[in-house]
Design a protein around this motif. Sequence first.
Motif, PDB file in Angstrom:
ATOM      1  N   MET A   1       0.840  -1.165   0.000  1.00 21.77           N
ATOM      2  CA  MET A   1       0.000   0.000   0.000  1.00 21.77           C
ATOM      3  C   MET A   1       0.890   1.235   0.000  1.00 21.77           C
ATOM      4  N   LYS A   2       0.500   2.200  -0.765  1.00 24.37           N
ATOM      5  CA  LYS A   2       1.225   3.459  -0.790  1.00 24.37           C
ATOM      6  C   LYS A   2       0.503   4.437   0.126  1.00 24.37           C
ATOM      7  N   TRP A   3       1.189   4.842   1.174  1.00 23.32           N
ATOM      8  CA  TRP A   3       0.556   5.696   2.172  1.00 23.32           C
ATOM      9  C   TRP A   3       0.209   7.070   1.622  1.00 23.32           C
ATOM     10  N   GLY A   4       1.001   7.570   0.707  1.00 20.75           N
ATOM     11  CA  GLY A   4       0.692   8.874   0.115  1.00 20.75           C
ATOM     12  C   GLY A   4      -0.627   8.844  -0.634  1.00 20.75           C
ATOM     13  N   THR A   5      -0.863   7.779  -1.374  1.00 21.38           N
ATOM     14  CA  THR A   5      -2.117   7.629  -2.097  1.00 21.38           C
ATOM     15  C   THR A   5      -3.278   7.510  -1.127  1.00 21.38           C
ATOM     16  N   PHE A   6      -3.092   6.720  -0.086  1.00 22.17           N
ATOM     17  CA  PHE A   6      -4.144   6.516   0.907  1.00 22.17           C
ATOM     18  C   PHE A   6      -4.521   7.833   1.577  1.00 22.17           C
ATOM     19  N   ILE A   7      -3.532   8.590   2.001  1.00 18.13           N
ATOM     20  CA  ILE A   7      -3.800   9.869   2.673  1.00 18.13           C
ATOM     21  C   ILE A   7      -4.411  10.859   1.691  1.00 18.13           C
ATOM     22  N   GLY A   8      -3.941  10.873   0.459  1.00 17.25           N
ATOM     23  CA  GLY A   8      -4.518  11.755  -0.557  1.00 17.25           C
ATOM     24  C   GLY A   8      -5.987  11.448  -0.814  1.00 17.25           C
ATOM     25  N   VAL A   9      -6.317  10.172  -0.897  1.00 21.04           N
ATOM     26  CA  VAL A   9      -7.712   9.780  -1.103  1.00 21.04           C
ATOM     27  C   VAL A   9      -8.547  10.150   0.116  1.00 21.04           C
ATOM     28  N   MET A  10      -7.986  10.004   1.311  1.00 18.13           N
ATOM     29  CA  MET A  10      -8.717  10.394   2.524  1.00 18.13           C
ATOM     30  C   MET A  10      -9.039  11.886   2.513  1.00 18.13           C
ATOM     31  N   VAL A  11      -8.092  12.692   2.087  1.00 16.95           N
ATOM     32  CA  VAL A  11      -8.316  14.141   2.025  1.00 16.95           C
ATOM     33  C   VAL A  11      -9.393  14.455   0.991  1.00 16.95           C
ATOM     34  N   ILE A  12      -9.328  13.799  -0.162  1.00 15.69           N
ATOM     35  CA  ILE A  12     -10.324  14.033  -1.206  1.00 15.69           C
ATOM     36  C   ILE A  12     -11.708  13.595  -0.749  1.00 15.69           C
ATOM     37  N   ILE A  13     -11.803  12.431  -0.103  1.00 15.28           N
ATOM     38  CA  ILE A  13     -13.093  11.956   0.392  1.00 15.28           C
ATOM     39  C   ILE A  13     -13.648  12.911   1.446  1.00 15.28           C
ATOM     40  N   ALA A  14     -12.806  13.408   2.327  1.00 15.28           N
ATOM     41  CA  ALA A  14     -13.254  14.369   3.338  1.00 15.28           C
ATOM     42  C   ALA A  14     -13.747  15.650   2.683  1.00 15.28           C
ATOM     43  N   ALA A  15     -13.063  16.101   1.636  1.00 10.97           N
ATOM     44  CA  ALA A  15     -13.490  17.311   0.929  1.00 10.97           C
ATOM     45  C   ALA A  15     -14.830  17.095   0.224  1.00 10.97           C
TER      46      ALA A  15
END
Length: 74
Positions: A1-15
């Motif tokens: 798993m790429k943590w950068g992708t995971f965190i980026g998707v979390m930010v997008i989902i929150a937005a």
Amino acid sequence: MKWGTFIGVMVIIAAIFAYEWPRMKQLPKKDKAAFIALLSIGWILTLFDLQNMAGPATVLETIFKPFSKLLDTR
């Protein structure tokens, strides 16, 4: 798993959630449930390394290979 992708998707989902949820207040509960379900499915899919996972044929072969010895009619 790429943590950068995971965190980026979390930010997008929150937005997306923060932007769309106030507009959904007047919609029925089914629409809200579908919205949350789709966002959750997208979030869950980021947990898997889909680019490097085995395909369906490989998974089926792994499951059914032990049965091939039972079914061999030679």
